[in-house]
Write a protein that holds these residues in place. Structure first.
Motif, PDB file in Angstrom:
ATOM      1  N   SER A  85       0.828  -1.211   0.000  1.00 12.20           N
ATOM      2  CA  SER A  85       0.000   0.000   0.000  1.00 12.20           C
ATOM      3  C   SER A  85       0.858   1.255   0.000  1.00 12.20           C
ATOM      4  O   SER A  85       0.520   2.248  -0.663  1.00 12.20           O
ATOM      5  CB  SER A  85      -0.928   0.009   1.219  1.00 12.20           C
ATOM      6  N   LEU A  86       1.969   1.226   0.752  1.00 11.88           N
ATOM      7  CA  LEU A  86       2.839   2.397   0.784  1.00 11.88           C
ATOM      8  C   LEU A  86       3.345   2.733  -0.622  1.00 11.88           C
ATOM      9  O   LEU A  86       3.323   3.894  -1.043  1.00 11.88           O
ATOM     10  CB  LEU A  86       4.023   2.136   1.727  1.00 11.88           C
ATOM     11  N   LEU A  87       3.786   1.719  -1.347  1.00 13.29           N
ATOM     12  CA  LEU A  87       4.313   1.944  -2.693  1.00 13.29           C
ATOM     13  C   LEU A  87       3.208   2.338  -3.665  1.00 13.29           C
ATOM     14  O   LEU A  87       3.382   3.248  -4.490  1.00 13.29           O
ATOM     15  CB  LEU A  87       5.028   0.686  -3.182  1.00 13.29           C
ATOM     16  N   ASP A  88       2.055   1.645  -3.575  1.00 10.76           N
ATOM     17  CA  ASP A  88       0.934   1.983  -4.452  1.00 10.76           C
ATOM     18  C   ASP A  88       0.425   3.397  -4.188  1.00 10.76           C
ATOM     19  O   ASP A  88       0.105   4.138  -5.124  1.00 10.76           O
ATOM     20  CB  ASP A  88      -0.208   0.976  -4.261  1.00 10.76           C
ATOM     21  N   ASP A  89       0.337   3.785  -2.906  1.00 10.47           N
ATOM     22  CA  ASP A  89      -0.131   5.132  -2.566  1.00 10.47           C
ATOM     23  C   ASP A  89       0.831   6.193  -3.081  1.00 10.47           C
ATOM     24  O   ASP A  89       0.413   7.275  -3.509  1.00 10.47           O
ATOM     25  CB  ASP A  89      -0.288   5.274  -1.046  1.00 10.47           C
ATOM     26  N   ALA A  90       2.136   5.889  -3.024  1.00  6.08           N
ATOM     27  CA  ALA A  90       3.131   6.839  -3.512  1.00  6.08           C
ATOM     28  C   ALA A  90       2.956   7.076  -5.014  1.00  6.08           C
ATOM     29  O   ALA A  90       3.021   8.213  -5.491  1.00  6.08           O
ATOM     30  CB  ALA A  90       4.534   6.332  -3.212  1.00  6.08           C
ATOM     31  N   LEU A  91       2.707   5.988  -5.766  1.00  2.00           N
ATOM     32  CA  LEU A  91       2.497   6.135  -7.212  1.00  2.00           C
ATOM     33  C   LEU A  91       1.175   6.833  -7.521  1.00  2.00           C
ATOM     34  O   LEU A  91       1.091   7.658  -8.434  1.00  2.00           O
ATOM     35  CB  LEU A  91       2.541   4.767  -7.885  1.00  2.00           C
ATOM     36  N   LEU A 278       5.644  10.769   0.636  1.00  9.53           N
ATOM     37  CA  LEU A 278       5.043   9.934  -0.405  1.00  9.53           C
ATOM     38  C   LEU A 278       5.316  10.504  -1.792  1.00  9.53           C
ATOM     39  O   LEU A 278       5.504   9.756  -2.758  1.00  9.53           O
ATOM     40  CB  LEU A 278       3.531   9.814  -0.172  1.00  9.53           C
ATOM     41  N   ASP A 279       5.333  11.841  -1.907  1.00  8.83           N
ATOM     42  CA  ASP A 279       5.621  12.466  -3.209  1.00  8.83           C
ATOM     43  C   ASP A 279       7.031  12.124  -3.673  1.00  8.83           C
ATOM     44  O   ASP A 279       7.252  11.820  -4.862  1.00  8.83           O
ATOM     45  CB  ASP A 279       5.455  13.984  -3.114  1.00  8.83           C
ATOM     46  N   GLU A 280       7.991  12.179  -2.748  1.00 12.34           N
ATOM     47  CA  GLU A 280       9.375  11.856  -3.120  1.00 12.34           C
ATOM     48  C   GLU A 280       9.496  10.396  -3.543  1.00 12.34           C
ATOM     49  O   GLU A 280      10.152  10.076  -4.541  1.00 12.34           O
ATOM     50  CB  GLU A 280      10.307  12.138  -1.937  1.00 12.34           C
ATOM     51  N   ILE A 281       8.844   9.505  -2.791  1.00 11.96           N
ATOM     52  CA  ILE A 281       8.873   8.082  -3.148  1.00 11.96           C
ATOM     53  C   ILE A 281       8.198   7.862  -4.493  1.00 11.96           C
ATOM     54  O   ILE A 281       8.703   7.136  -5.354  1.00 11.96           O
ATOM     55  CB  ILE A 281       8.193   7.242  -2.047  1.00 11.96           C
ATOM     56  N   GLY A 282       7.049   8.489  -4.686  1.00 10.21           N
ATOM     57  CA  GLY A 282       6.323   8.330  -5.939  1.00 10.21           C
ATOM     58  C   GLY A 282       7.113   8.813  -7.134  1.00 10.21           C
ATOM     59  O   GLY A 282       7.129   8.158  -8.184  1.00 10.21           O
ATOM     60  N   ASN A 283       7.786   9.939  -7.001  1.00  7.17           N
ATOM     61  CA  ASN A 283       8.582  10.462  -8.109  1.00  7.17           C
ATOM     62  C   ASN A 283       9.732   9.532  -8.459  1.00  7.17           C
ATOM     63  O   ASN A 283      10.040   9.320  -9.641  1.00  7.17           O
ATOM     64  CB  ASN A 283       9.115  11.859  -7.757  1.00  7.17           C
ATOM     65  N   GLU A 284      10.380   8.956  -7.437  1.00 13.91           N
ATOM     66  CA  GLU A 284      11.475   8.012  -7.706  1.00 13.91           C
ATOM     67  C   GLU A 284      10.953   6.756  -8.397  1.00 13.91           C
ATOM     68  O   GLU A 284      11.551   6.265  -9.357  1.00 13.91           O
ATOM     69  CB  GLU A 284      12.193   7.651  -6.404  1.00 13.91           C
TER      70      GLU A 284
END
Length: 427
Positions: A85-91, A278-284
């Motif tokens: 969920s953490l990764l999916d939410d970031a994307l 989450l924005d930083e993770i999503g961008n990466e």
């Protein structure tokens, strides 16, 4: 936090089911004893009654054990899902909703978390696995009931009198009979189902913890476990020390290798967190999906290849060189059993034979085995091209036989050679 709320809801439902099991057992016991009529219980009748009551207790704890094992699997699933969920939410935060199947990354982690709780390896020191703890509790409760029956027989109580007493003892909703302390040596247990609830709820929570922490160790963005006291926390205990803990990551933060195991019936809140937003993770992650090399991420996933791309026509994923992305690496397992049903679009990689030939099993959208690619000839004289590499098709869980003269395998198609070129011997 959302996962924690789900776990609390699972706890409540689990305790209700266990209470219901005890109530049903009490009714069954009372009904069985009443068959003995109004006479006193002596001799063979008493021995037969003891045996039948032991069977009811055994059946009760079998059902409690089943509930506890289901709770373990549910807890591990929720724990690993928290990292997905953490990764999916970031994307999702950067507008990407069709993302790689991160769940496949943690699939083996979930199985390992379940095993750690069932076998007792999650606990430091010498601890019994779940089945042994089930047996110990069954033996304790069976011993108490045996003592109650023996006392009732010695006191000359009739079957209906014993039936009412035993029903009161086993039913968690019943009140203590007024005469209890005058007749029976064992104290009346107002929380007869407490140990069963404690065992099952603890198994659920520890599986959730183990799944989350083990998955977090594979997630490069998960950095520490944060601990907070529950709103109803009033008595000072070890949880206060956890909340005050500081190892340089911030107050109440533990490195993943130093994270404490919650005590039984702990109501405090803990969760895996990161120093990145989450924005930083999503961008990466977005750049990784777009094809940028993310060597640190890929190392944590156990692969040195380029970032996989998504195939819009299926749920499989491919590397930039066109080879398939393996979701489950089972090459270290000795003679693993390949399930006919598994996860949707899973690709499982295994080894076979003394030559360490690599094979792959493919599953379709419904999780049914559809294809096996064997990366060699199993040390025999090659019957196929591409160094003996061949394929087996499956329908309804069975291998497809093409004709009476041919093996049940076939030559690889050009597309299959491209997708599995990394395991096919050079011609």
């Amino acid at each position: 936090m959302a996962a924690t709320r789900v776990v609390r809801s699972e706890e409540t439902a689990l305790k209700r089911r266990i209470a219901s099991l005890y109530e049903q057992c009490a009714e069954d016991m009372e009904r069985a004893i009443l068959h003995y009529g109004e006479d006193s219980l002596t001799g063979r009748r008493a021995a037969a009654l003891q045996e039948s009551m032991q069977e009811y207790v055994h059946r009760l704890w079998q059902e409690i054990g089943d509930e506890a094992q289901r709770a373990v699997r549910r807890g591990a699933d929720l724990g690993t899902a928290s990292q997905v969920s953490l990764l999916d939410d970031a994307l999702a935060g950067i507008g990407i909703t069709t993302s790689p199947s991160f769940a496949s990354v943690f699939a083996r982690t979930q199985d390992e978390a379940v095993a750690a709780v069932l076998n007792g390896t999650i606990y430091a020191g010498k601890h019994a696995g779940l089945s042994r703890r089930i047996w110990n509790n069954e033996a304790l409760q069976a011993g108490n009931i045996e003592q109650i029956i023996a006392t009732a027989v010695a006191e000359g109580r009739s079957a209906p009198q014993l039936a009412r007493d035993l029903e009161a003892y086993v039913n968690p909703k019943a009140l203590m009979p007024d005469h209890w302390n005058d007749i029976y040596p064992c104290p009346f247990n107002y929380k007869v189902d407490y140990n069963a609830k404690r065992l099952a709820v603890t198994a659920l929570n520890h599986a959730y913890y183990q799944g989350a922490v083990m998955a977090a160790r594979q997630n490069p963005y998960a950095e520490f476990l944060h601990w907070e006291l529950s709103s109803g926390h009033e008595i000072y205990d070890v949880c206060d020390l956890y909340m005050e803990h500081d190892e340089g990551l911030g107050l109440g933060n533990f490195s993943l290798d130093n994270a404490p195991l919650p005590h039984p019936f702990c109501r405090c809140t803990w969760y895996i967190d990161s120093s990145k937003s989450l924005d930083e993770i999503g961008n990466e992650l977005g750049r990784w999906i777009g094809g940028e090399k993310m060597t640190g991420w890929m190392r944590r996933l156990g692969s040195g290849k380029e970032a996989p791309s998504l195939d819009n026509t299926s749920g499989y994923r491919y590397h930039e060189d066109g080879t398939i992305v393996v979701t489950d690496d089972w090459k270290e397992r000795f003679h693993p059993k390949i399930p006919s049903k598994y996860r949707s679009y899973a690709v499982v990689e295994t080894c076979s034979g003394v030559q360490k030939q690599v094979d792959r099993t493919f599953y379709d959208a419904d999780g049914a085995m559809r294809l096996q690619i064997h990366g060699g000839s199993h040390s025999h004289k090659p019957a196929y091209g591409n160094g003996g590499a061949h394929a087996h098709d499956y329908e309804n869980g069975k291998r497809v036989i093409y004709d009476d003269t041919c093996l049940d395998g076939r030559e690889l198609t050009e597309q299959e050679v491209k997708e599995n070129g990394d395991i096919i011997p050079e011609s």
